[in-house]
Design an enzyme around this catalytic site. Sequence first.
Site, PDB file in Angstrom:
ATOM      1  N   CYS A 230     -56.033 -29.952  81.578  1.00 19.69           N
ATOM      2  CA  CYS A 230     -54.861 -29.382  80.919  1.00 19.69           C
ATOM      3  C   CYS A 230     -55.102 -29.281  79.419  1.00 19.69           C
ATOM      4  O   CYS A 230     -54.536 -28.442  78.743  1.00 19.69           O
ATOM      5  CB  CYS A 230     -53.648 -30.240  81.207  1.00 19.69           C
TER       6      CYS A 230
ATOM      7  N   GLU B 297     -45.431 -33.229  83.039  1.00 17.01           N
ATOM      8  CA  GLU B 297     -46.479 -32.849  82.084  1.00 17.01           C
ATOM      9  C   GLU B 297     -47.131 -31.603  82.653  1.00 17.01           C
ATOM     10  O   GLU B 297     -47.593 -31.607  83.797  1.00 17.01           O
ATOM     11  CB  GLU B 297     -47.485 -33.984  81.899  1.00 17.01           C
TER      12      GLU B 297
ATOM     13  N   GLU C  10     -52.494 -19.499  80.052  1.00 17.88           N
ATOM     14  CA  GLU C  10     -53.371 -20.554  80.570  1.00 17.88           C
ATOM     15  C   GLU C  10     -54.144 -19.992  81.764  1.00 17.88           C
ATOM     16  O   GLU C  10     -53.537 -19.542  82.746  1.00 17.88           O
ATOM     17  CB  GLU C  10     -52.549 -21.769  81.027  1.00 17.88           C
TER      18      GLU C  10
ATOM     19  N   LYS D 249     -46.463 -36.641  97.088  1.00 11.30           N
ATOM     20  CA  LYS D 249     -47.127 -35.465  97.642  1.00 11.30           C
ATOM     21  C   LYS D 249     -48.252 -35.040  96.693  1.00 11.30           C
ATOM     22  O   LYS D 249     -47.996 -34.523  95.605  1.00 11.30           O
ATOM     23  CB  LYS D 249     -46.148 -34.300  97.823  1.00 11.30           C
TER      24      LYS D 249
ATOM     25  N   GLY E 113     -48.437 -30.761  86.642  1.00  8.13           N
ATOM     26  CA  GLY E 113     -48.890 -29.521  87.266  1.00  8.13           C
ATOM     27  C   GLY E 113     -48.571 -28.360  86.351  1.00  8.13           C
ATOM     28  O   GLY E 113     -48.428 -28.536  85.136  1.00  8.13           O
ATOM     29  N   SER E 114     -48.402 -27.189  86.935  1.00  7.12           N
ATOM     30  CA  SER E 114     -48.253 -25.999  86.095  1.00  7.12           C
ATOM     31  C   SER E 114     -46.816 -25.830  85.606  1.00  7.12           C
ATOM     32  O   SER E 114     -45.864 -26.313  86.223  1.00  7.12           O
ATOM     33  CB  SER E 114     -48.727 -24.769  86.847  1.00  7.12           C
ATOM     34  N   THR E 115     -46.691 -25.106  84.516  1.00  9.70           N
ATOM     35  CA  THR E 115     -45.389 -24.922  83.875  1.00  9.70           C
ATOM     36  C   THR E 115     -44.421 -24.170  84.790  1.00  9.70           C
ATOM     37  O   THR E 115     -43.247 -24.532  84.909  1.00  9.70           O
ATOM     38  CB  THR E 115     -45.597 -24.168  82.540  1.00  9.70           C
ATOM     39  N   GLY E 116     -44.910 -23.115  85.463  1.00  4.31           N
ATOM     40  CA  GLY E 116     -44.037 -22.319  86.333  1.00  4.31           C
ATOM     41  C   GLY E 116     -43.423 -23.165  87.441  1.00  4.31           C
ATOM     42  O   GLY E 116     -42.213 -23.095  87.713  1.00  4.31           O
ATOM     43  N   VAL E 117     -44.245 -23.981  88.077  1.00  3.06           N
ATOM     44  CA  VAL E 117     -43.749 -24.832  89.172  1.00  3.06           C
ATOM     45  C   VAL E 117     -42.701 -25.807  88.625  1.00  3.06           C
ATOM     46  O   VAL E 117     -41.629 -26.000  89.208  1.00  3.06           O
ATOM     47  CB  VAL E 117     -44.918 -25.592  89.862  1.00  3.06           C
TER      48      VAL E 117
HETATM   49  P1  NAD Z   1     -49.675 -26.831  90.473  1.00  2.00           P
HETATM   50  O1  NAD Z   1     -48.456 -26.659  89.639  1.00  2.00           O
HETATM   51  O2  NAD Z   1     -50.167 -25.655  91.227  1.00  2.00           O
HETATM   52  O3  NAD Z   1     -49.452 -27.999  91.542  1.00  2.00           O
HETATM   53  C1  NAD Z   1     -48.978 -29.287  91.178  1.00  2.00           C
HETATM   54  C2  NAD Z   1     -48.308 -29.902  92.397  1.00  2.00           C
HETATM   55  O4  NAD Z   1     -47.125 -29.156  92.685  1.00  2.00           O
HETATM   56  C3  NAD Z   1     -49.173 -29.835  93.662  1.00  2.00           C
HETATM   57  O5  NAD Z   1     -48.974 -31.003  94.424  1.00  2.00           O
HETATM   58  C4  NAD Z   1     -48.629 -28.619  94.378  1.00  2.00           C
HETATM   59  O6  NAD Z   1     -48.829 -28.659  95.779  1.00  2.00           O
HETATM   60  C5  NAD Z   1     -47.153 -28.698  94.040  1.00  2.00           C
HETATM   61  N1  NAD Z   1     -46.456 -27.412  94.123  1.00  2.00           N
HETATM   62  C6  NAD Z   1     -46.980 -26.168  93.943  1.00  2.00           C
HETATM   63  N2  NAD Z   1     -46.008 -25.238  94.102  1.00  2.00           N
HETATM   64  C7  NAD Z   1     -44.861 -25.907  94.373  1.00  2.00           C
HETATM   65  C8  NAD Z   1     -43.514 -25.510  94.631  1.00  2.00           C
HETATM   66  N3  NAD Z   1     -43.165 -24.237  94.630  1.00  2.00           N
HETATM   67  N4  NAD Z   1     -42.594 -26.482  94.857  1.00  2.00           N
HETATM   68  C9  NAD Z   1     -42.929 -27.794  94.832  1.00  2.00           C
HETATM   69  N5  NAD Z   1     -44.209 -28.218  94.609  1.00  2.00           N
HETATM   70  C10 NAD Z   1     -45.148 -27.294  94.372  1.00  2.00           C
HETATM   71  O7  NAD Z   1     -50.807 -27.410  89.487  1.00  2.00           O
HETATM   72  P2  NAD Z   1     -52.334 -27.700  89.825  1.00  2.00           P
HETATM   73  O8  NAD Z   1     -53.045 -26.393  90.010  1.00  2.00           O
HETATM   74  O9  NAD Z   1     -52.498 -28.748  90.849  1.00  2.00           O
HETATM   75  O10 NAD Z   1     -52.809 -28.354  88.430  1.00  2.00           O
HETATM   76  C11 NAD Z   1     -53.126 -27.575  87.333  1.00  2.00           C
HETATM   77  C12 NAD Z   1     -51.982 -27.486  86.351  1.00  2.00           C
HETATM   78  O11 NAD Z   1     -51.583 -28.795  85.966  1.00  2.00           O
HETATM   79  C13 NAD Z   1     -52.363 -26.779  85.061  1.00  2.00           C
HETATM   80  O12 NAD Z   1     -51.298 -25.966  84.652  1.00  2.00           O
HETATM   81  C14 NAD Z   1     -52.564 -27.929  84.085  1.00  2.00           C
HETATM   82  O13 NAD Z   1     -52.412 -27.574  82.731  1.00  2.00           O
HETATM   83  C15 NAD Z   1     -51.539 -28.895  84.548  1.00  2.00           C
HETATM   84  N6  NAD Z   1     -51.864 -30.268  84.156  1.00  2.00           N
HETATM   85  C16 NAD Z   1     -51.162 -30.808  83.121  1.00  2.00           C
HETATM   86  C17 NAD Z   1     -51.447 -32.083  82.689  1.00  2.00           C
HETATM   87  C18 NAD Z   1     -50.694 -32.694  81.542  1.00  2.00           C
HETATM   88  O14 NAD Z   1     -50.785 -33.896  81.354  1.00  2.00           O
HETATM   89  N7  NAD Z   1     -49.967 -31.902  80.769  1.00  2.00           N
HETATM   90  C19 NAD Z   1     -52.453 -32.822  83.327  1.00  2.00           C
HETATM   91  C20 NAD Z   1     -53.132 -32.251  84.397  1.00  2.00           C
HETATM   92  C21 NAD Z   1     -52.825 -30.960  84.805  1.00  2.00           C
END
Ligand code: NAD
Length: 542
Positions: A327, A293, A425, A212, A265-269
């Site tokens: 990130c 990550e 962040e 996804k 993605g994000s830490t909270g998710v």
């Molecule tokens: P995001 O957490 O909003 O989304 C990531 C994925 O999770 C997306 O596919 C989204 O649709 C899905 N998602 C969102 N809410 C969800 C839920 N409640 N349940 C299940 N899936 C859910 O992140 P983003 O805005 O796409 O990316 C930015 C974030 O990613 C930043 O926090 C960034 O620091 C982090 N990031 C980290 C790295 C790393 O290697 N550490 C690399 C790239 C991005």
Amino acid sequence: MQESLFSVPPVKNEPVLSYISGSPEREKLIEALKCAKGYEADIPMIINGKEVRTDEKIMMNPPHERDHVLGYYHRGNESHVEDAINAALMAKKQWASVSWKQRASIFLKAAAMIAGPYRARINAATMLAQSKSAHQAEIDSACELADFLRFNVRYMTEIYTEQPNSDEINWNRLEQRELEGFVFALTPFNFTAIAGNLPSAPALMGNTVVWKPSNSQVYSAAIIMDIFMEAGLPEGVINLVFVSGPVAGKVIFSHPDFAGIHFTGSTGVFQNIWKEVGNNIHKYKSYPRIVGETGGKNFVLVHESSNPREVATALTRGAFEYQGQKCSAASRAYIPSNLWDQIWNDVKSDMDSIKMGSVEDLSNFVNAVIDEASFDKLEMFINNAKKDKNAKIIHGGNCDKSKGFFIEPTIILTKDPHYITMEEELFGPVLTIYVYDPKDFDEVIDLVDTTSIYALTGSIFSKDRYIIEKVLKRLNHAAGNFYINDKPTGAVVNMQPFGGARGSGTNDKAGSKLNLLRWVSPRTIKECLLPPKNYRYPFLEK
Ligand code: NAD
């Protein structure tokens, strides 16, 4: 059957093309941008190798040009996630038992296609849908994605080659089995390469996957899927669904065959996902692998022995390339007061020369942020900073979403090292700077270490080797990727394996063997060549 111990082709990092005026790559890119803008794409989900369309079509627009329509994707629901899981489970047996050479060939071919005939198309898609400049798209969707695919093949063979010791009568072997069940790849908007790597890394190791992508990255995700299929990926191995995160999570995290999640993605998710997996742990056939990550609040720590011009360049590039939506982006800087005037002078002149606008004008260094939610959040932080007595905006601060989601590169100077934008962040073009008294350097090291929950990337700027050594030791756990006299962004596959700890993730280092080890479950086989025929040991004899 004929057997051989094959070696894989030699691997090197894909060279980054320059896109200078008049270069063939620039011509091809401009052509690809024109072509993509010339029609409205219709993007189906891909489940079991089949295109799946629904009645719910979601419009895609470039973040920098809101009124242009790139096309539509077909949004699914819970039943599509169930179909994708079933397809992955059905494809599993054959995919896991096919020789590793077949799996390797598919992904090596995909890499060759990305680096060659698809390069301009995937870069143009990343530029248009994710608002990346030509250079940022090139290092991401062409080079990093090809590197992930090629180096992962090499790491796979290294993993398979590592074997335990044996002796004359016992032959010990280690088999790397795929995980039992299916893997869920949940990918972010900001890197096309990460989106491609998260499903393909587990698939290379013999797993089948439900993928996804982020809603904002569907446009380039569809091209990755096209490439995988044209490279020969059998049906059901990777199943691409477009559903909301919670809808996918609801079906996947309660499924008994859920074997692992590959998340960025994000830490909270991620923390919510971990909780949900924990709540459902009794339902699974195996303990799922949880690889995530996540966010960062990356620091640049400047010592008075540093070179101000080098610091300025690192801040300008590290904080504002791709609008600070990496990130690893530099988002808090600690600068000694005796260098501040010089550094600010250089940063200011960089800022005054930076152009912001559409990706199609290649002279723009800064483009738009990803979407309205991100724009509104950033605008709120900037407006709050304008009113706060602890903060002063010394550059930028203008936000305009009339044509696209444009946030001017913004620099906040604060006297409070715990000011909110030093800790949270924001994921946008906002850098916060704390100027300190050079005699307090030791306390500042502790501040850097304890200010935020994250530990992704960070830099030290200094010419003094004792200082560098001290900072490396004291900030041992403050960053998974640590830079000396460099910006904290721009990790390259096989050169700087990437990932952080603390709130920044499980540190499973994408672009290294360590990551692939998470997608296999080893089986040890001991074969006795001369089995004993008597239970009695010699010491039992009188
Ligand atoms: P995001 O957490 O909003 O989304 C990531 C994925 O999770 C997306 O596919 C989204 O649709 C899905 N998602 C969102 N809410 C969800 C839920 N409640 N349940 C299940 N899936 C859910 O992140 P983003 O805005 O796409 O990316 C930015 C974030 O990613 C930043 O926090 C960034 O620091 C982090 N990031 C980290 C790295 C790393 O290697 N550490 C690399 C790239 C991005």
